[in-house]
Design a protein around this motif. Structure first.
Motif, short mmCIF file in Angstrom:
data_model
loop_
_atom_site.label_atom_id
_atom_site.label_comp_id
_atom_site.label_asym_id
_atom_site.label_seq_id
_atom_site.Cartn_x
_atom_site.Cartn_y
_atom_site.Cartn_z
N LEU A 1 -25.68 -27.94 25.65
CA LEU A 1 -24.94 -28.37 24.46
C LEU A 1 -24.96 -27.29 23.39
O LEU A 1 -23.93 -26.99 22.77
N ARG A 2 -26.11 -26.69 23.19
CA ARG A 2 -26.22 -25.64 22.17
C ARG A 2 -25.24 -24.49 22.44
O ARG A 2 -24.56 -24.02 21.52
N HIS B 1 -22.42 -24.56 23.99
CA HIS B 1 -21.05 -24.99 23.70
C HIS B 1 -20.79 -25.08 22.20
O HIS B 1 -19.70 -24.71 21.72
N LEU B 2 -21.76 -25.56 21.45
CA LEU B 2 -21.56 -25.73 20.00
C LEU B 2 -21.59 -24.39 19.28
O LEU B 2 -20.93 -24.23 18.25
N GLU B 3 -22.33 -23.43 19.81
CA GLU B 3 -22.39 -22.10 19.19
C GLU B 3 -21.13 -21.28 19.46
O GLU B 3 -20.71 -20.49 18.61
N GLY C 1 -17.58 -25.00 19.88
CA GLY C 1 -17.55 -26.10 18.92
C GLY C 1 -16.85 -27.34 19.43
O GLY C 1 -16.77 -28.34 18.72
N ILE D 1 -28.82 -32.54 19.63
CA ILE D 1 -28.58 -31.41 18.72
C ILE D 1 -29.90 -30.93 18.13
O ILE D 1 -30.16 -29.73 18.04
N ILE E 1 -20.31 -34.93 13.54
CA ILE E 1 -19.63 -34.80 14.82
C ILE E 1 -18.50 -35.82 14.91
O ILE E 1 -18.52 -36.86 14.26
N ASN F 1 -16.56 -32.66 18.90
CA ASN F 1 -16.49 -31.40 18.16
C ASN F 1 -17.40 -31.40 16.95
O ASN F 1 -17.79 -32.44 16.42
N VAL F 2 -17.76 -30.19 16.55
CA VAL F 2 -18.58 -29.95 15.37
C VAL F 2 -17.72 -30.14 14.12
O VAL F 2 -16.59 -29.68 14.05
N PHE G 1 -23.58 -23.31 14.54
CA PHE G 1 -22.60 -24.09 15.28
C PHE G 1 -21.25 -23.94 14.57
O PHE G 1 -21.19 -23.90 13.34
N SER H 1 -17.43 -25.00 13.48
CA SER H 1 -16.46 -26.06 13.24
C SER H 1 -15.08 -25.47 13.51
O SER H 1 -14.55 -24.71 12.70
#
Length: 336
Positions: free
Chosen positions: A35-36, A38-40, A43, A167, A215, A248-249, A261, A263
């Protein structure tokens, strides 16, 4: 460095979150680590492996179609109120706070908002705090509507809390480290109807924007139209994936993580020739929580990129600027 690490992605990744509902701590940590990434880098991701029944997702979509099929005068009985609950007529918002586009034309959609339920006798409602009051519900002509929505909101809240824990773990924090910020979460379920739109410059179902909050978890129908902007400036389609939610962030999570992360800008264009229905669920901190960069996200010797902000103030500024009915009320108050 591959294309996803650069942010020049060409597709949205899929993450199976079934481990978050079990007790295998190694599997939970592995899911959080993925997950990290993907968010980094992106997003955005598709969340699969959750236990929310497809029937419950589709029941909300059918309830949405039934509501939007009502005559306009019936929908306007639930016109959006000062607490941001109710029906927003077609072209009722323009995203003037967009940081990714100059937007001058209203979104080509109509919608109805259901937020966290706050009874009329709740201290928050009695004190007339912003966005604190009861939801508005259709009458008995839409049989079972409220029960369908409330069941879904409860299920989505559970999924969102699982993602909050993941998260936290992804950042090297205890799973419950962020929970106190969500003891009274600010939640929105927005049912959206996008008619097919004409070809016109600057006209969108939803103009390019980033989300405000923590989120978003989106269930979309099979029409498509959602697009996500990569670092190369290309708009990447996010087509429907069976039994998934697009996650999504939001901007407040980006700030909280000191921009660790991302947006990511996104938009909706419906030129399919079909009606499009979607149901984003926004899960955000309490209005009374102060959000400042998590120490684990600030390099040693560096200062956070953003000043602390009261989430309620941050949210209200954006709502007041982007929704036409709120601008009108503000103008009326100023001239009174």
């Amino acid at each position: 460095m591959d294309e996803r690490e650069r942010g020049d992605f060409s597709e949205i990744p899929i993450l199976d979150v079934s481990a978050l509902y079990g007790g295998d701590q190694e599997a939970i940590r592995a899911t959080a680590a993925t997950l990290r990434r993907h968010l980094e880098t992106i997003g955005f991701l598709y969340v699969v492996g959750h236990p929310i029944p497809r029937a419950d997702v589709e029941a909300v979509r059918e309830a949405s179609k039934r509501f939007f099929a009502l005559p306009e005068e019936e929908k306007l009985k639930l016109k959006i109120d000062r607490n941001f609950r109710g029906y927003l007529p077609f072209a009722g918002s323009t995203i003037v706070t967009s940081s990714v586009a100059t937007v001058s034309k209203p979104n080509q959609s109509e919608s109805i908002f259901f937020m966290h339920e706050v009874g009329e006798d709740d201290p928050r409602a009695l004190a007339e705090k912003p966005l604190q009051g009861p939801n508005q519900w259709p009458d008995e002509s839409l049989d079972g509507f409220r029960q369908t929505i409330e069941r879904y909101v409860d299920e989505m809240g559970t999924l969102a809390r699982k993602m909050v824990g993941a998260i936290a773990l992804s950042l090297g924090l205890p799973a419950g480290r962020l929970d106190r910020y969500f003891e009274q979460p600010t939640t929105f379920l927005r049912l959206l109807h996008y008619p097919t739109q004409p070809q016109e410059e600057g006209l969108f179902g939803s103009a390019p924007h980033t989300d405000y909050g923590f989120i978003t978890l989106l269930a979309q129908d099979d029409v498509g139209g959602l697009e996500v902007k990569n670092k190369a400036g290309e708009w990447v389609p996010a087509p429907p994936v069976s039994d998934s939610f697009v996650m999504n962030v939001g901007d407040i999570l980006a700030r909280w993580s000191n921009d660790q992360f991302v947006s990511t800008p996104h938009r909706v264009i419906n030129r399919s020739g079909r009606e499009r229905y979607s149901q984003p669920f926004f899960f955000d901190p309490s209005m009374d929580e102060v959000i400042e960069a998590l120490p684990v996200c600030v390099p040693a010797g560096a200062k956070p990129k953003y000043e602390p902000v009261l989430y309620g103030d941050y949210l209200m500024e954006r709502i007041d600027k982007n929704y036409h009915y709120r601008k009108k009320k503000a103008a009326e108050a100023a001239s009174a």
